[in-house]
Design an enzyme around this catalytic site. Structure first.
Site, short mmCIF file in Angstrom:
data_model
loop_
_atom_site.label_atom_id
_atom_site.label_comp_id
_atom_site.label_asym_id
_atom_site.label_seq_id
_atom_site.Cartn_x
_atom_site.Cartn_y
_atom_site.Cartn_z
N PHE A 271 0.86 -1.19 0.00
CA PHE A 271 0.00 0.00 0.00
C PHE A 271 0.89 1.24 0.00
CE2 PHE A 271 -3.50 2.29 2.69
CZ PHE A 271 -3.77 3.13 1.62
N CYS A 272 0.69 2.12 -0.99
CA CYS A 272 1.41 3.38 -1.09
C CYS A 272 2.92 3.11 -1.14
CB CYS A 272 1.02 4.30 0.06
SG CYS A 272 1.60 6.00 -0.10
N ILE A 273 3.72 3.75 -0.29
CA ILE A 273 5.16 3.53 -0.32
C ILE A 273 5.49 2.08 0.06
CG2 ILE A 273 5.52 4.28 2.06
CD1 ILE A 273 8.18 5.44 1.25
N LEU A 299 -1.67 -1.06 -4.06
CA LEU A 299 -2.75 -0.12 -3.77
C LEU A 299 -2.18 1.29 -3.74
CD1 LEU A 299 -4.54 -2.02 -0.83
CD2 LEU A 299 -4.86 -2.30 -3.30
#
Length: 544
Positions: A271-273, A299
């Site tokens: 998710f993200c980074i 994501l």
């Protein structure tokens, strides 16, 4: 500024003097029209939601001030549109204009805010005193209160999915979640959340927990809970870099998940980074002859940093060099600095809204689990942050041919060959959905499924099916770079589906999760015994 035509000529060139003169003339005419409407009581209704309270509509002076503010902001935007400047300069000026405009709204000032003045009268001045207490309390905390934090407690009403910590090192704790079904899929799922926030955005409350949803679908779920580095930590923690987070973090979590599950390959989600870290780690493992992932879900993740949206205003060589001088050899990037940066990307909602309600009106913000999580930030080791800043946002090296070298090996994303589910949020201001979509080209050997959800960076992801809210768009599954169309073309061909994207993801993941077997009720095993109950102790450490 609007009263001096000569001031504009150096800004946009002498050829545009006539256009600026016309802009000035139009501004004066519109101001005069507002004045005449104010004198006759015919001012139009205010549409900005910060002026929605009847106090604004019924107070002619306040209503006029609000209209003049809106007119001034529009005039400044029209000026910027006429300016003959480089795109990067325009981007920065537009961002600065947004900050100025939001700060100058009359709703931010006690004597100009009729809603706040009415509250002061109705409460006999108590609202002003409470607002001062709220302000001083926030000054003491070093951050603005966005929700009633007293209503939440980790492990009691947020991050409540049952499980246990079964492994930990200096970087993370690994949580194994308890099954809720009689049968579970053999291939487990490892979730890599962002390390710039706490993991429980994916496990807020039972009704909106992504983790709980995956467990309820028969998935064996492991999740990394990143440690929040503290100023008192030694140099070995404050000097951790991107490679350390890959090797001691993601790859170590994968190894332990493999041993706990007895599976050579596991499903992974970032998710993200956390997604950027996951892809980097899997590419590095591939160069070492290891392919531990059966699939990968990303994501709101960026791999190609060609378009980073509004964050581009903070990125240039000078700023990155300064950060490297400041933090490149060690130290911590403070969580407050990160939180402030992200809040001022949406200042109307995440800053000035609370100035008006908390400070001017003396209100306590309502309890909201997502904003409680948003207030619970983490520090970052300086070398990790500066590597990320230079190699992704400034130089976009992850997608360059040959990949990025780490010691004797390279992390080449183009060589990863596995099923990939990529999710983007249409209104994401941190990871523009077109940049999330660009991950398909960054992973040309993979088999792709791209899904676009409604709403923003967080709200789009956290959209449980039971609420039957929003919608998402799906297109054809692709494989290979040649099959990846432009994002606008994809959107034109995509089909809108009502509700949550979570069931679509589960339908994609189940065939990759192996056969079903009877669930083990005992967590951990002899080599990795239970250390403590979920959500663990790392997530409870607040940024100091």
């Amino acid at each position: 500024m609007l009263n001096n035509q000569n001031a504009f000529q150096g800004f946009a060139g002498s050829n545009d003097a006539e256009q600026f003169a016309e802009l000035q003339k139009r501004y004066v005419q519109q101001w005069q029209r507002l004045w005449e409407q104010a004198k006759t009581g015919d001012l139009p209704e205010l549409k900005d939601r910060r002026f929605a309270d009847p106090a604004w509509q019924s107070n002619p002076v306040a209503k006029f001030n609000a209209h003049v503010w809106e007119l001034g902001v529009q005039a400044m935007r029209d000026m910027l549109d006429l300016a003959q400047i480089e795109p990067a300069q325009r981007e920065r000026l537009d961002f600065s204009l947004m900050q100025w405009a939001e700060a100058m709204s009359p709703s931010n000032y006690l004597l100009l805010n009729p809603q706040a003045m009415q509250a002061a009268v109705d409460s006999g001045g108590q609202s002003v005193l409470q607002g001062m207490r709220n302000f001083l309390g926030d000054m003491q905390k070093g951050r603005m209160t966005q929700t009633d934090e007293s209503q939440f407690e980790l492990g009691r009403n947020v991050a409540t999915t049952a499980g246990a910590v079964v492994y930990q090192n200096d970087l993370f704790q690994l949580i194994q979640y308890a099954p809720t079904t009689t049968m579970v899929h053999a291939v487990p799922l490892l979730i890599v959340p962002p390390c710039i926030n706490k993991f429980y955005i994916l496990d807020l409350q039972e009704s909106n927990s992504f983790v709980r949803h995956a467990v309820d679908q028969g998935m064996t779920v492991y999740l990394m809970s990143w440690r929040n580095p503290q100023p008192a930590d030694g140099a070995h923690v404050q000097s951790l870099d991107w490679q350390d987070y890959m090797e001691q973090g993601v790859l170590e979590a994968i190894r332990v998940s493999q041993e706990l599950s007895g599976q050579d390959k596991i499903n992974t989600l970032g998710f993200c980074i956390g997604g950027t870290l996951l892809v980097s780690a899997l590419a590095l493992a591939h160069d070492r002859g290891q392919d531990p992932a059966a699939s990968m879900t990303l994501l709101t993740t960026m791999l190609d940093f060609s378009d980073v949206g509004v964050l581009n205003v903070f990125i240039d060589q000078a700023h990155v060099a300064f950060r490297e001088w400041q933090l490149g050899q060690g130290g911590l990037l403070n969580a407050r600095e990160l939180a402030s940066t992200f809040s001022f990307l949406r200042p109307a909602e995440l800053v000035w809204n609370y100035v008006s309600s908390n400070y001017l009106q003396g209100k306590t913000p309502p309890a909201f689990d997502l904003l409680y999580w948003n207030s619970d930030g983490t520090h970052l080791p300086g070398p990790f942050f500066t590597w990320y800043l230079r190699n992704t946002y400034l130089e976009n090296r992850l997608v360059q041919p040959g990949g990025v070298r780490f010691g004797d090996h390279c992390a080449d994303l183009a060589k990863l060959d596995l099923p990939v589910y990529v999710y983007g949020s249409r209104d994401d201001h941190i990871v523009p959905w077109q940049s999330a979509y660009a991950s398909l080209r960054a992973l040309p050997a993979a088999q792709h499924r791209f899904v676009l959800g409604a709403s923003g960076h967080i709200a789009g992801v956290i959209n449980p099916p039971a609420k039957q809210r929003r919608n998402f768009w799906v297109g054809q599954q692709t494989q290979g770079e040649a099959s990846v169309v432009d994002p606008e073309q994809w959107m034109a061909q995509a089909q809108s589906v009502p509700g949550s994207w979570w069931p679509d993801w589960i339908d994609w993941l189940k065939p990759l999760s192996g056969s079903r077997k009877r669930a083990r009720r005992t967590l951990g095993h002899a080599r990795y015994p239970v250390l403590e109950a979920a959500p663990g102790s790392y997530v409870k450490v607040r940024a100091q």
